[in-house]
Design a protein around this motif. Structure first.
Motif, PDB file in Angstrom:
ATOM      1  N   ASP A  85      -0.624   1.144   9.392  1.00 20.32           N
ATOM      2  CA  ASP A  85       0.244   1.759   8.388  1.00 20.32           C
ATOM      3  C   ASP A  85      -0.315   3.107   7.944  1.00 20.32           C
ATOM      4  N   ALA A 123     -12.140  -6.230   0.217  1.00 21.94           N
ATOM      5  CA  ALA A 123     -10.795  -6.521   0.718  1.00 21.94           C
ATOM      6  C   ALA A 123     -10.805  -7.782   1.561  1.00 21.94           C
ATOM      7  N   GLU A 171      -6.132 -13.819  -0.812  1.00 19.64           N
ATOM      8  CA  GLU A 171      -6.801 -14.726   0.115  1.00 19.64           C
ATOM      9  C   GLU A 171      -6.373 -14.524   1.565  1.00 19.64           C
ATOM     10  N   ARG A 224      -2.557 -13.046  -4.223  1.00 26.95           N
ATOM     11  CA  ARG A 224      -3.534 -14.119  -4.266  1.00 26.95           C
ATOM     12  C   ARG A 224      -4.902 -13.688  -3.770  1.00 26.95           C
ATOM     13  N   ALA A 275       0.826  -1.212   0.000  1.00 28.75           N
ATOM     14  CA  ALA A 275       0.000   0.000   0.000  1.00 28.75           C
ATOM     15  C   ALA A 275       0.859   1.261   0.000  1.00 28.75           C
TER      16      ALA A 275
END
Ligand code: ADP
Ligand code: MG
Length: 636
Positions: A58, A71, A97, A95, A37
């Motif tokens: 963050d 998300a 996941e 991925r 990000a």
């Protein structure tokens, strides 16, 4: 049972099983997302070894309110647009996941806000059940809190280890992420205690110092080399900074920490001759290459990758390091005993060789004088046994005998005495089980040396019949094998329990073989437990292998395990395993022995039924009878 499609919740749990092994895996996935990000500051807080809480905050780009539910959905990612992207991955995640998996097996709260949004959005998920998004106040960026990990998967929860163990994994995961990102400010707190505070923008060496200490950071050698598309850069440790295992070897591919056996091997090869056997170099190396030259989608946690041309990388790494070492003065701070001068592939240097010879001569001189006030070695005091006549053998190092009183008079004296073999730090005795054990309490020079070590691999000794040349590795291996067999027959081999059980990733066949032969391994002091997937937990190892990486010991045993003890020339599996351990534990050709170790090794020869052959059937000693020698020299 009829075939059914799995529910999404079950799919997520299965994915969690692959990706989320322990709190450290949560930390890894969350911090990777923060890095992706674009965060410049990442704060990690954990409690109770992470099983109570892992929080990552963050200041990255944040998630738009309308995308928040996505998300958390499985197979939802902002990092891949089409199939082609999969083969040029530039982000740490892809991925889609991780968040879904974590949310399935914990209580997860996510708060996020983008720069152009006046407020943030919050979602709470408990065991996969999400609350509707709600507005909340928060700074720009994303904060994710994961608490009560595995509360709804008791089997997994049971596998969590002590706080200390989990904390070890957490800080290792943190280290692997923070190391290649020196521009990002990272912190790690455990139960309110700050473990690491890593300001962003410091030089890389500084970050290494904060993570591993000054001593390591001050002994680094910069290496850099570009080979067309592949750039290798980073630090390798000065040989004096060697370790008993390879845990201080970090390799980054496009700023992602990876493990690669082949490159690790290349690293070991580069240090060949600079380290004692059984010791590992320190390294922090980065590889940068176009993403399409490597497939990162071969391992669920992306720890392993597949290179298009791994052979070329191997030689790239090896030659870069070799060339660097050849051009670097490595002598300044390394104890001389760490060098293996006799290895033909070692980095050779005339001055060093001379220095070693001088040391050997000085040492021999010391021996002679301790026998009889510097007089002829051929007339030692009566109480010192019958030492080998070192004077004659020593002459092969120096110019011809001048016939002076002092047999070494012709060897130039040095103004400052160089370290003798005895004053040089002895090699770690743990490397040499069984050698010198019985005599450790005695003063170092109490007994005469009965043999001379040559080429750091053979011992030369005399007996009534003639001269014997002994292969130090083969003899030690034989002695250890007999001792081990004795101990097995009278029970079991003493085991050393690991403070932190070590997770060892194996291939499916290896894993099956290890678990199948658990009992046999336990008799050898190697205790393993299944840990799910193809991972086993290593809980103990043979105490006599104290200085070898326990994981390596286990790996050493894999080959006989896989062949199931079926090698035709061996009796049974246990026997084969004993051979492997003896071979691994024995001193190697190239190990320099102290006089005491030589004596002790020779004294134990009688313990062995067949001291003339190593367990592999190779001879341990060659005898040259006096008659033979006389004949060869045409005396008869
Ligand atoms: P992946 O990282 O493989 O895309 P994840 O499940 O880890 O999958 O995350 C899903 C998506 O959530 C990411 O693609 C990203 O868009 C978003 N996301 C997750 N964590 C953050 C974060 N800290 N900051 C911004 N976006 C995030
Ligand atoms: Mg991710």
């Amino acid at each position: 049972m009829p075939i059914r499609l799995l529910s999404q919740s079950l799919i997520n749990k299965i994915a969690a099983g692959e990706v989320i092994e322990r709190p450290a895996s949560v930390l890894k996935e969350l911090v990777e997302n923060s890095i992706d990000a674009g965060a410049t500051r990442i704060d990690v807080t954990v409690q109770a070894g992470g099983s109570d809480l892992v929080r990552v905050a963050d200041n990255g780009c944040g998630i738009p309110a309308e995308e928040m539910p996505l998300a958390l959905a499985a197979h939802a990612t902002s990092k891949l647009a089409d199939v082609d992207d999969l083969f040029r991955v530039a982000t740490l995640g892809f991925r889609g996941e991780a968040l879904a998996s974590i949310a399935e097996v914990s209580r997860l709260v996510i708060r996020s806000r983008t720069a152009n949004s006046p407020s943030g959005t919050q979602i709470e998920v408990v065991g996969g059940l999400a609350s509707p998004p709600a507005p909340c106040g928060c700074p720009v960026g994303t904060t994710i809190e994961v608490s009560n990990l595995f509360f709804n998967t008791p089997v997994r929860r049971k596998f969590l280890r002590s706080t200390q163990t989990e904390l070890g994994h957490l800080s290792e995961a943190f280290t692997r992420l923070a190391l290649p990102m020196p521009e990002v400010h990272f912190t790690l707190r455990h139960n309110e205690r700050t473990m690491f505070e890593l300001p962003g923008g410091e030089p890389w060496q500084e970050r290494i110092a904060r993570l591993f200490g000054r001593e390591v950071a001050d002994a680094l050698i910069w290496v850099e080399n570009s080979d067309g598309q592949v750039r290798l850069s980073g630090y390798v440790g000065h040989p004096s900074q060697n370790r008993a295992n390879n845990r201080l070897q970090y390799l980054f591919l496009n700023r992602r920490a990876i493990r690669d056996r082949s490159l690790q091997h290349a690293l070991g090869e580069a240090y060949r001759g600079l380290l004692m056997s059984g010791r590992f170099p320190v390294a922090f190396l980065s590889l940068d290459m176009p993403p399409d030259l490597v497939d990162v989608n071969v391992h669920p946690t992306k720890l392993e990758v597949r290179f298009q041309d791994s052979g070329r990388l191997y030689s790239h790494l090896l030659s870069t390091l070799r060339n660097k070492f050849l051009a670097t003065d490595l002598t300044s701070r390394v104890p001389a005993s760490a060098y293996n001068y006799e290895d033909p592939t070692a980095v050779h240097d005339e001055a060093k060789t001379l220095e070693v010879r001088q040391r050997v001569v000085d040492w021999a001189k010391g021996q002679v004088s301790s026998w009889g006030g510097g007089s002829r070695a051929s007339s030692p005091p009566a109480d010192s046994g019958r030492p080998l006549e070192l004077t004659r053998l020593s002459r092969s190092w120096g110019p011809a005998d001048t016939g002076e009183e002092d047999p070494f008079g012709n060897i130039p004296d040095q103004a400052t005495p160089s370290p003798t073999a005895e004053s040089a730090p002895p090699l770690n005795p743990g490397l040499r089980p069984g050698i010198g054990d019985a005599n450790r309490s005695e003063p170092h020079t109490s007994r005469p040396v009965q043999a001379l070590q040559v080429h750091n691999r053979y011992l030369i000794t005399e007996n009534e019949a003639g001269v014997e040349v002994i292969d130090q590795h083969a003899l030690h291996e034989r002695i250890l094998y007999e001792q081990l067999r004795g101990r097995i027959e009278s029970g079991r081999i003493e085991a050393q329990t690991l403070l932190v059980p070590e997770a060892v990733h194996l291939t499916p066949q290896e894993c099956a073989a290890v678990l199948e032969h658990r009992e046999v391994l336990a008799r050898l002091g190697v205790r393993v437990e299944a840990f799910g997937g193809d991972t086993v937990l290593l809980a103990s190892y043979p105490a006599m292998l104290a200085n070898i990486d326990p994981v390596e010991v286990l790996r050493e045993l894999l080959e006989p395990l896989l062949s199931g003890g079926k090698t035709p020339d061996r009796r049974d599996l246990l026997d084969e395993l004993l051979h492997s351990i003896a071979c691994k534990a024995a001193i190697k050709a190239g190990d320099r022995l102290t006089p005491d170790e030589i004596t002790s090794l020779l004294e134990q020869r009688h313990l062995v039924d067949d001291a003339h052959h190593c367990p592999h059937g190779r001879p341990t000693a060659l005898v040259f009878t006096r008659e033979e020698l006389d004949k060869q020299f045409k005396r008869v």
